[in-house]
Enzyme design. Structure first.
Site, PDB file in Angstrom:
ATOM      1  N   HIS A  34       0.866  -1.180   0.000  1.00  0.00           N
ATOM      2  CA  HIS A  34       0.000   0.000   0.000  1.00  0.00           C
ATOM      3  C   HIS A  34       0.902   1.229   0.000  1.00  0.00           C
ATOM      4  O   HIS A  34       2.141   1.103  -0.043  1.00  0.00           O
ATOM      5  CB  HIS A  34      -0.957  -0.025   1.194  1.00  0.00           C
ATOM      6  CG  HIS A  34      -0.297  -0.288   2.509  1.00  0.00           C
ATOM      7  ND1 HIS A  34       0.577   0.596   3.099  1.00  0.00           N
ATOM      8  CD2 HIS A  34      -0.346  -1.361   3.339  1.00  0.00           C
ATOM      9  CE1 HIS A  34       1.005   0.107   4.234  1.00  0.00           C
ATOM     10  NE2 HIS A  34       0.474  -1.093   4.409  1.00  0.00           N
ATOM     11  N   HIS A  37       4.168   1.274   2.009  1.00  0.00           N
ATOM     12  CA  HIS A  37       5.353   0.616   1.432  1.00  0.00           C
ATOM     13  C   HIS A  37       5.951   1.475   0.318  1.00  0.00           C
ATOM     14  O   HIS A  37       7.161   1.605   0.207  1.00  0.00           O
ATOM     15  CB  HIS A  37       4.971  -0.744   0.834  1.00  0.00           C
ATOM     16  CG  HIS A  37       4.418  -1.719   1.823  1.00  0.00           C
ATOM     17  ND1 HIS A  37       3.080  -2.039   1.897  1.00  0.00           N
ATOM     18  CD2 HIS A  37       5.027  -2.447   2.796  1.00  0.00           C
ATOM     19  CE1 HIS A  37       2.889  -2.918   2.857  1.00  0.00           C
ATOM     20  NE2 HIS A  37       4.049  -3.188   3.426  1.00  0.00           N
ATOM     21  N   LYS A 151       5.220   2.674  11.517  1.00  0.00           N
ATOM     22  CA  LYS A 151       3.991   1.978  11.903  1.00  0.00           C
ATOM     23  C   LYS A 151       4.332   0.783  12.800  1.00  0.00           C
ATOM     24  O   LYS A 151       3.679   0.538  13.807  1.00  0.00           O
ATOM     25  CB  LYS A 151       3.268   1.540  10.620  1.00  0.00           C
ATOM     26  CG  LYS A 151       2.301   0.397  10.762  1.00  0.00           C
ATOM     27  CD  LYS A 151       0.964   0.895  11.212  1.00  0.00           C
ATOM     28  CE  LYS A 151      -0.096  -0.165  11.358  1.00  0.00           C
ATOM     29  NZ  LYS A 151       0.269  -1.538  11.244  1.00  0.00           N
ATOM     30  N   ARG A 189      -3.571  -5.391   7.225  1.00  0.00           N
ATOM     31  CA  ARG A 189      -4.593  -6.036   8.054  1.00  0.00           C
ATOM     32  C   ARG A 189      -5.913  -5.263   8.083  1.00  0.00           C
ATOM     33  O   ARG A 189      -6.912  -5.792   8.570  1.00  0.00           O
ATOM     34  CB  ARG A 189      -4.069  -6.242   9.467  1.00  0.00           C
ATOM     35  CG  ARG A 189      -2.921  -7.240   9.474  1.00  0.00           C
ATOM     36  CD  ARG A 189      -2.334  -7.438  10.830  1.00  0.00           C
ATOM     37  NE  ARG A 189      -1.109  -8.231  10.764  1.00  0.00           N
ATOM     38  CZ  ARG A 189      -1.061  -9.551  10.811  1.00  0.00           C
ATOM     39  NH1 ARG A 189      -2.164 -10.239  10.927  1.00  0.00           N
ATOM     40  NH2 ARG A 189       0.082 -10.201  10.742  1.00  0.00           N
TER      41      ARG A 189
END
Ligand code: PAF
Length: 284
Positions: A34, A37, A151, A189
């Protein structure tokens, strides 16, 4: 973008770049990419000549086999995104290539003191699996610099310690968390959230921001502030795993009146998803 699946092809390309004295940046991932990254790749491009990304769903870091099975694999999409972002090399090893003798007899890298707290407490063996695969990937890719997202802040702190403890000559660069418009931290997730849960999910970030504000405005009873935060999460529908005020550099529990460079970290379950988030809080 070059796609490499064997160690010999990887070594050949890395040696060729090294011979040209090019600076190599590396971002290890588990795929299902996403914007978070892709921001690693973009930052890597600004500090190095060549950017290598690995996509490898590392079985050694999953304590729960069902979680490993269910982990989203979106390889074609990942390849497209990386190539659109002008990544130079994608390394996609198989588990057999990384663990040729099987995982049971794999030499492990353990980072004591960081691995048994916060997420480590809930996911036994997880950080050993991360430290081990990252060391192996570092040894294969030989990067000058490696990038990790904030994160996974505990992972970042652990990797910094590992690089320091093992005298690895790699600069570690932290890249800020990418968030959705409503503040939810981007994560593979998040796809486990139902529409109703997705509407609740940003409250994890809001809870951390409120905790930060309470500390900034001088709250001295930190355990009370934490308790209020946990309650707030429960009321919203989360099952909190932890909400902690830690020292930013080593993630040990911070002490009110003593520590000022803080990191506020939370993990909570929401339906099928386990969400984590963290923010900086500087009281100096
Ligand atoms: O952050 C991740 O995606 C993984 O833990 C990593 C660093 C790629 C190691 O498997």
């Amino acid at each position: 973008m070059k796609i490499v699946e064997t160690l010999s092809d990887l070594r050949a390309q890395i040696s060729a770049w090294r011979a040209q004295q090019l600076r190599i940046a590396f971002a290890p991932t588990m795929g299902n990419l996403h914007q978070g990254h892709l921001s690693l790749v973009q930052r890597a491009q600004s500090i190095a000549d060549k950017v290598v990304v690995s996509v490898f769903v590392n079985p050694l870091q999953f304590d729960d086999k069902a979680d490993l099975q269910a982990y989203p694999r979106t390889l074609q999409q990942d390849i497209q995104q990386l190539s659109d972002t002008r990544c130079d090399l994608l390394f996609m090893p198989t588990a057999e290539l990384i663990y040729p003798n099987g995982m049971a007899v794999q030499t492990k890298v353990v980072v004591p003191g960081v691995d048994d707290r916060l997420c480590g407490k809930m996911r036994p063996g997880h950080f050993d699996g991360v430290a081990t695969v990252v060391t192996k990937l570092f040894n294969l890719v030989h990067p000058d610099v490696a990038l990790f997202g904030e994160k996974d802040y505990q992972q970042l702190v652990m990797i910094r310690r590992m690089v320091d403890d093992l005298n690895l000559m790699i600069d570690i660069v932290a890249v800020p968390t990418c968030r959705e418009q409503d503040g939810l931290a981007m994560s593979s997730r998040n796809r486990y959230l139902s529409a109703a849960e997705r509407a609740i999910a940003p409250q994890l970030h809001q809870c951390l921001l409120q905790l930060g504000q309470a500390l900034q405005s001088g709250a001295s009873d930190w355990s009370q502030v934490i308790q209020a935060g946990v309650q707030q999460l429960q009321t919203a529908g989360f099952t909190p795993e932890y909400l902690e005020i830690c020292r930013a550099n080593d993630l040990q529990q911070a002490i009110a009146g003593t520590d000022s460079q803080l990191r506020l970290l939370a993990a909570a379950r929401l339906g099928q998803a386990r969400l984590i988030d963290n923010i900086a809080c500087d009281l100096a």
